[in-house]
Write an enzyme that holds these catalytic residues in place. Structure first.
Site, PDB file in Angstrom:
ATOM      1  N   MET A 193       1.571   4.751   9.168  1.00  0.00           N
ATOM      2  CA  MET A 193       0.606   4.973   8.083  1.00  0.00           C
ATOM      3  C   MET A 193       0.382   6.467   7.892  1.00  0.00           C
ATOM      4  O   MET A 193       0.247   7.212   8.867  1.00  0.00           O
ATOM      5  CB  MET A 193      -0.718   4.274   8.397  1.00  0.00           C
ATOM      6  CG  MET A 193      -1.791   4.491   7.338  1.00  0.00           C
ATOM      7  SD  MET A 193      -3.360   3.653   7.712  1.00  0.00           S
ATOM      8  CE  MET A 193      -2.953   1.966   7.250  1.00  0.00           C
TER       9      MET A 193
ATOM     10  N   ASP B 127       0.853  -1.185   0.000  1.00  0.00           N
ATOM     11  CA  ASP B 127       0.000   0.000   0.000  1.00  0.00           C
ATOM     12  C   ASP B 127       0.893   1.240   0.000  1.00  0.00           C
ATOM     13  O   ASP B 127       1.961   1.257   0.625  1.00  0.00           O
ATOM     14  CB  ASP B 127      -0.893   0.019   1.234  1.00  0.00           C
ATOM     15  CG  ASP B 127      -2.003  -1.027   1.179  1.00  0.00           C
ATOM     16  OD1 ASP B 127      -2.140  -1.700   0.139  1.00  0.00           O
ATOM     17  OD2 ASP B 127      -2.726  -1.166   2.186  1.00  0.00           O
TER      18      ASP B 127
ATOM     19  N   GLU C 203     -10.188  -8.269  -0.485  1.00  0.00           N
ATOM     20  CA  GLU C 203      -9.204  -8.927  -1.356  1.00  0.00           C
ATOM     21  C   GLU C 203      -8.038  -9.524  -0.571  1.00  0.00           C
ATOM     22  O   GLU C 203      -7.499 -10.570  -0.952  1.00  0.00           O
ATOM     23  CB  GLU C 203      -8.690  -7.959  -2.437  1.00  0.00           C
ATOM     24  CG  GLU C 203      -7.711  -6.885  -1.977  1.00  0.00           C
ATOM     25  CD  GLU C 203      -8.341  -5.762  -1.195  1.00  0.00           C
ATOM     26  OE1 GLU C 203      -7.631  -5.158  -0.361  1.00  0.00           O
ATOM     27  OE2 GLU C 203      -9.536  -5.486  -1.408  1.00  0.00           O
ATOM     28  N   ASP C 204      -7.642  -8.880   0.535  1.00  0.00           N
ATOM     29  CA  ASP C 204      -6.542  -9.414   1.333  1.00  0.00           C
ATOM     30  C   ASP C 204      -6.951 -10.703   2.047  1.00  0.00           C
ATOM     31  O   ASP C 204      -6.152 -11.646   2.148  1.00  0.00           O
ATOM     32  CB  ASP C 204      -6.081  -8.385   2.363  1.00  0.00           C
ATOM     33  CG  ASP C 204      -5.581  -7.103   1.708  1.00  0.00           C
ATOM     34  OD1 ASP C 204      -5.108  -7.179   0.560  1.00  0.00           O
ATOM     35  OD2 ASP C 204      -5.659  -6.033   2.341  1.00  0.00           O
TER      36      ASP C 204
ATOM     37  N   HIS D 189      -5.199   9.655   6.002  1.00  0.00           N
ATOM     38  CA  HIS D 189      -5.931  10.137   4.828  1.00  0.00           C
ATOM     39  C   HIS D 189      -7.371   9.686   4.923  1.00  0.00           C
ATOM     40  O   HIS D 189      -7.711   8.752   5.668  1.00  0.00           O
ATOM     41  CB  HIS D 189      -5.302   9.588   3.533  1.00  0.00           C
ATOM     42  CG  HIS D 189      -5.266   8.078   3.483  1.00  0.00           C
ATOM     43  ND1 HIS D 189      -6.301   7.328   2.997  1.00  0.00           N
ATOM     44  CD2 HIS D 189      -4.313   7.203   3.897  1.00  0.00           C
ATOM     45  CE1 HIS D 189      -5.983   6.042   3.090  1.00  0.00           C
ATOM     46  NE2 HIS D 189      -4.796   5.937   3.640  1.00  0.00           N
TER      47      HIS D 189
ATOM     48  N   TRP E  66     -13.687  -1.174  -1.660  1.00  0.00           N
ATOM     49  CA  TRP E  66     -12.800  -1.404  -0.530  1.00  0.00           C
ATOM     50  C   TRP E  66     -13.135  -2.712   0.193  1.00  0.00           C
ATOM     51  O   TRP E  66     -14.290  -3.020   0.430  1.00  0.00           O
ATOM     52  CB  TRP E  66     -12.903  -0.235   0.449  1.00  0.00           C
ATOM     53  CG  TRP E  66     -11.896  -0.321   1.562  1.00  0.00           C
ATOM     54  CD1 TRP E  66     -10.620   0.150   1.568  1.00  0.00           C
ATOM     55  CD2 TRP E  66     -12.105  -0.927   2.832  1.00  0.00           C
ATOM     56  NE1 TRP E  66      -9.996  -0.130   2.770  1.00  0.00           N
ATOM     57  CE2 TRP E  66     -10.896  -0.790   3.569  1.00  0.00           C
ATOM     58  CE3 TRP E  66     -13.191  -1.578   3.431  1.00  0.00           C
ATOM     59  CZ2 TRP E  66     -10.750  -1.278   4.860  1.00  0.00           C
ATOM     60  CZ3 TRP E  66     -13.050  -2.066   4.717  1.00  0.00           C
ATOM     61  CH2 TRP E  66     -11.835  -1.907   5.411  1.00  0.00           C
TER      62      TRP E  66
ATOM     63  N   ASP F 122       0.499   3.996   1.476  1.00  0.00           N
ATOM     64  CA  ASP F 122       0.477   4.793   2.710  1.00  0.00           C
ATOM     65  C   ASP F 122       1.212   4.126   3.875  1.00  0.00           C
ATOM     66  O   ASP F 122       1.071   4.561   5.019  1.00  0.00           O
ATOM     67  CB  ASP F 122      -0.964   5.113   3.117  1.00  0.00           C
ATOM     68  CG  ASP F 122      -1.817   3.864   3.296  1.00  0.00           C
ATOM     69  OD1 ASP F 122      -1.302   2.741   3.145  1.00  0.00           O
ATOM     70  OD2 ASP F 122      -3.019   4.010   3.597  1.00  0.00           O
TER      71      ASP F 122
ATOM     72  N   ARG G  53     -10.924   8.170   3.036  1.00  0.00           N
ATOM     73  CA  ARG G  53     -11.231   7.129   2.047  1.00  0.00           C
ATOM     74  C   ARG G  53     -11.339   7.754   0.664  1.00  0.00           C
ATOM     75  O   ARG G  53     -11.936   8.804   0.470  1.00  0.00           O
ATOM     76  CB  ARG G  53     -12.544   6.446   2.437  1.00  0.00           C
ATOM     77  CG  ARG G  53     -13.057   5.370   1.492  1.00  0.00           C
ATOM     78  CD  ARG G  53     -12.324   4.056   1.527  1.00  0.00           C
ATOM     79  NE  ARG G  53     -11.948   3.592   2.834  1.00  0.00           N
ATOM     80  CZ  ARG G  53     -12.761   3.009   3.716  1.00  0.00           C
ATOM     81  NH1 ARG G  53     -14.032   2.862   3.462  1.00  0.00           N
ATOM     82  NH2 ARG G  53     -12.288   2.587   4.863  1.00  0.00           N
TER      83      ARG G  53
END
Length: 282
Positions: A223, A131, A196-197, A226, A193, A133, A228
């Site tokens: 992180m 990712d 998938e993980d 931020h 969102w 971030d 969404r």
């Protein structure tokens, strides 16, 4: 690659000698890509590529970053990660896979695309999916693959440096080329969102593999805060899809990947690949 003396290079050591351990990371500084380019230009090759000059790297590693409209985050990530990866003596390339347009986001499909496109350029042995971030707080957390799929971001400040749940396998993960092919990559059907993980973890278990992690001191991450992203809202359908991994693993993934490359741009800091992921209407 021969050394300057004409003798073949020796393999790089298992433990890179110039690691610093705990790192200070902050995101308040206004960093520009040009500043980062000037700082790293003596070390990097076009496309965000690097390999050690004085030894043969343990692995050839592609760093895959799913991306859309996170340019400030990208600057922070590049500022910190390139020096870390260089100290880790990796033969690596950074691939930023940019989803074109403002359709619903598909992070997993972007990572499948990154794997596929990176292999067109170089015989990478290891793939680190990251990712944008997440920045490591310890450079002893090696961005390498092992004999099992590896979860690197185990202690994130957002979660008070604890593992949210035992089967989490997202954020920053490393899989060898063989491991990724064995699970048929990520699913392509997780739009929006979430999910998938967890699907990836289920694929690993279904292929009779287990995961490894660094300890919570080595595996610390910071992180970038931020909101969404637009068109990346939680998708309620993704919960049902997690119940279907067993039936979909062979037919949904690298074997069914469909996309179009719109542009490939080589920067000193990265290879930026803009793709049409064929997002569904609405």
């Amino acid at each position: 690659m021969p050394a300057a003396s004409g003798r073949p290079l020796e393999p790089c050591p298992d433990i890179p000698p110039n690691l610093q351990g705990v790192l200070y990371v902050e995101f308040r500084t206004n960093r520009t890509l040009e500043d980062i380019r000037q700082h790293l230009s003596p070390l990097l090759q076009q496309g965000g590529r690097y390999k050690p000059a004085n030894c043969v790297a343990k692995q050839k590693v592609a760093i895959i970053i799913p991306f859309r409209n996170r340019y400030e985050h990208l600057s922070h990530w590049l500022h910190y990660l390139h020096p870390i990866l260089i100290r880790q003596q990796l033969d690596y390339g950074v691939y930023v896979i940019n989803q074109q347009g403002d359709g619903v986001f598909n992070k997993a499909k972007l990572m499948n695309i990154g794997h596929t496109e990176a292999l067109k350029e170089y015989d990478y042995e290891c793939f680190v999916f990251s990712d944008i971030d997440l920045v490591p707080l310890n450079d002893r957390n090696l961005y390498r693959c092992s004999d099992k799929p590896r979860h690197l971001s185990v202690a994130v400040d957002k979660f008070n440096f604890t593992l949210p749940y035992d089967t989490i396998f997202g954020g920053v993960t490393a899989l060898s080329r063989e491991q990724f092919l064995k699970i048929n990559g990520f699913s392509n059907i997780f739009w929006g969102w979430g999910g998938e993980d967890d699907d990836l973890y289920q694929r690993i278990v279904l292929r009779r593999m287990s995961i490894t992690r660094p300890d919570s001191v080595i595996g610390r991450y910071k992180m970038i805060k931020h909101g969404r992203d637009l068109h990346n809202d939680p998708n309620p359908n993704n919960v049902q899809k997690l119940k279907e991994t067993y039936y979909n693993i062979d037919r949904d993934g690298l074997s069914s990947l469909s996309y179009a490359v719109m542009e490939i741009r080589k920067d000193l800091l990265y290879t930026f690949i803009t793709v049409d992921v064929q997002a569904p209407a609405g």
